[in-house]
Design a protein around this motif. Structure first.
Motif, short mmCIF file in Angstrom:
data_model
loop_
_atom_site.label_atom_id
_atom_site.label_comp_id
_atom_site.label_asym_id
_atom_site.label_seq_id
_atom_site.Cartn_x
_atom_site.Cartn_y
_atom_site.Cartn_z
N THR A 1 40.28 37.62 40.92
CA THR A 1 39.32 38.63 41.37
C THR A 1 37.96 38.24 40.79
O THR A 1 37.85 37.30 39.99
CB THR A 1 39.71 40.03 40.88
OG1 THR A 1 39.66 40.04 39.44
CG2 THR A 1 41.13 40.39 41.33
N VAL A 2 36.92 38.98 41.16
CA VAL A 2 35.58 38.68 40.63
C VAL A 2 35.57 38.84 39.12
O VAL A 2 35.04 37.99 38.39
CB VAL A 2 34.53 39.60 41.28
CG1 VAL A 2 33.17 39.40 40.62
CG2 VAL A 2 34.42 39.33 42.77
N ASN A 3 36.20 39.90 38.61
CA ASN A 3 36.23 40.12 37.16
C ASN A 3 37.02 39.03 36.45
O ASN A 3 36.64 38.55 35.37
CB ASN A 3 36.87 41.48 36.85
CG ASN A 3 35.92 42.63 37.14
OD1 ASN A 3 34.75 42.41 37.38
ND2 ASN A 3 36.43 43.84 37.13
N GLU A 4 38.15 38.62 37.04
CA GLU A 4 38.96 37.57 36.42
C GLU A 4 38.20 36.25 36.41
O GLU A 4 38.27 35.49 35.43
CB GLU A 4 40.28 37.44 37.17
CG GLU A 4 41.22 38.63 36.93
CD GLU A 4 42.39 38.63 37.91
OE1 GLU A 4 43.34 39.41 37.67
OE2 GLU A 4 42.34 37.88 38.91
N ALA A 5 37.51 35.95 37.51
CA ALA A 5 36.71 34.72 37.56
C ALA A 5 35.65 34.73 36.47
O ALA A 5 35.41 33.71 35.80
CB ALA A 5 36.08 34.55 38.94
N ALA A 6 34.98 35.87 36.29
CA ALA A 6 33.95 35.99 35.26
C ALA A 6 34.56 35.82 33.86
O ALA A 6 33.98 35.16 33.00
CB ALA A 6 33.25 37.34 35.37
N SER A 7 35.73 36.39 33.65
CA SER A 7 36.39 36.30 32.34
C SER A 7 36.79 34.86 32.03
O SER A 7 36.54 34.35 30.93
CB SER A 7 37.63 37.20 32.31
OG SER A 7 37.30 38.54 32.57
N VAL A 8 37.44 34.19 33.00
CA VAL A 8 37.86 32.81 32.82
C VAL A 8 36.65 31.91 32.56
O VAL A 8 36.66 31.05 31.68
CB VAL A 8 38.65 32.32 34.05
CG1 VAL A 8 38.89 30.81 33.97
CG2 VAL A 8 39.98 33.05 34.14
N ALA A 9 35.58 32.13 33.33
CA ALA A 9 34.37 31.31 33.18
C ALA A 9 33.75 31.51 31.80
O ALA A 9 33.29 30.54 31.17
CB ALA A 9 33.36 31.66 34.27
#
Length: 434
Positions: free
Chosen positions: A244-252
């Motif tokens: 998700t957008v939040n997961e992508a931001a967290s991983v990045a």
């Protein structure tokens, strides 16, 4: 008072508070609450003042903003900007205008993982500007290239401006990210075409450098490989549906932190300064979003959007004429006010008109982002131009504004194409939806 008179009074009060140097978020909260209270009473207004911020503070969509800001903080600390620029310069620096191409490519790449247009411009003012001038590039042309490259961040997903727009417009963030891909590629192509035209018409502004041997290129390319890996993880994970957008931001954010640690680029002081800047920017953004939401509710309660639609219906003008008039108004506002604030203040008035005219809210989101890009480099404000002048005071503001004019023309062409052909932004989301 009529709805239009109430709306005009609210905007006038907001302008007065801004001129008194009250932060825009606080000003919108004050005007929104007072306007609400005068229409419905103080008890409902104060109840709304307590419930609306709590709802936004718990919003999962808005949670991606500090995560992307944190990613940008660690990416900057890891030295990704210099790596990207050096690799691009090694590949194309020997061509006429090669360093300018490298700057555009570097800004676009770093902007995609940085989260801030101003930070991207400021970072490349340190990494690219001295090198370009050292190799004989015209100072104005060099600064203008960095200014143009810095504005690309707003249009390249993941973009904080897009996230804020979707939250205010109650649209799906992922849909806007997908819609912005083709316009972002078109914006990069137009900037490259502008550089090509300029260096052909004025060869002296971009002298040809010596070609670097491959034995020296490969180390620079390998040094920039983690940036490519980080972008690959973000884009593939996000657009394949794994994140998700939040997961992508967290991983990045975690990967950026890991790269910074592995490169021994983090100290307690740098972590502290980065966290402080991230917290400050997050607090500012949350305050603006809360203020915009309260101000929007006041405008809706006064039935201002309905009155505007009735007025437009009475004019009986073609929809495209109204859209062009809105764009002119946005360009004027963007050159005077903070771009994000101008967007959030006007959305309560503009979105109902866009919907009434039958245009797509996602398409208008892309248009808004392009207008914000322009506002960052258009006089008399042009915040990115001021940042560049502050970091390179030997280059006058007039020189930078004069040199950036061709890039403004390229962005205006992009804006015109998107306005006349909405399919440029809407084709890809519809194609992916089947």
């Amino acid at each position: 008072m009529s709805p239009l008179a109430i709306g005009a009074t609210g905007l006038a009060a907001l302008l007065v508070l801004m001129l008194l140097q009250i932060p825009i978020g606080i000003a919108m909260i004050v005007v929104g609450v007072v306007g609400f209270a005068l229409q419905a009473g103080w008890a409902p207004a104060l109840t709304f003042l307590s419930s609306e911020p709590s709802g936004l503070l718990s919003s999962l969509d808005l949670a991606s903003v500090p995560l992307f800001l944190l990613m940008g903080t660690f990416a900057t600390a890891a030295g990704f900007s210099a790596d990207v620029y050096n690799a691009a310069a090694a590949l194309v620096g020997h061509r006429r205008g090669g360093l300018a191409y490298a700057t555009i490519g570097g800004c676009a790449t770093f902007g995609a993982i940085c989260g801030s247009s101003t930070a991207t411009a400021a970072t490349f003012a340190k990494a690219a500007l001295p090198e370009m001038i050292r190799r004989g590039y015209a100072p104005g042309f060099s600064a203008a290239t960095i200014a143009a490259g810095g504005t690309l961040k707003s249009l390249i997903p993941p973009s904080i401006v897009m996230i804020l727009y979707c939250i205010a417009a109650k649209a799906f963030i992922f849909d806007l990210f997908v819609a912005a891909i083709i316009p972002a590629l078109l914006a990069i192509a137009l900037n490259i075409a502008t550089i090509t035209l300029l260096v052909r018409l004025q060869p002296k502004i971009a002298p040809v450098s010596a070609k670097m041997p491959w034995s020296e290129r490969w180390p620079l390319i390998r040094r920039a490989a983690p940036v490519g890996g980080l972008m690959l993880v973000i884009f593939c994970g996000l657009y394949s549906g794994i994140f998700t957008v939040n997961e992508a931001a967290s991983v990045a954010a975690v990967l950026s932190f890991a790269f910074a640690v592995l490169r021994n680029r983090l100290s307690f002081q740098s972590i502290w300064n980065g966290m402080r800047e991230c917290a400050s920017a997050t607090a500012m953004i949350y305050t603006i979003i809360i203020g915009a939401s309260i101000f929007s509710y006041f405008i809706s309660l006064a039935r201002v959007p309905e009155a505007l639609i009735e007025l437009i219906n009475a004019w009986q003008m073609p929809g495209i004429v109204i859209i062009l008039a809105l764009l002119v108004a946005y360009l004027i506002l963007g050159s005077v006010f903070d771009e994000i604030a101008a967007m959030l203040i006007t959305l309560p008035f503009v979105l109902p008109i866009i919907d009434k005219l039958g245009y797509d809210v996602i398409w208008w989101g892309v248009i808004n982002v392009v207008v914000i890009e322009l506002g960052m480099i258009i006089p008399p404000i042009g915040i990115i131009v001021f940042i560049l002048h502050g970091m390179a005071p030997q280059i006058s503001l007039s020189t930078i504004y004069r040199s950036v004019a061709p890039f403004i023309a390229a962005d205006l062409l992009l804006l015109l194409l998107l306005t006349l052909f909405p399919a440029i932004a809407l084709w890809l989301p519809k194609f992916l939806q089947g």
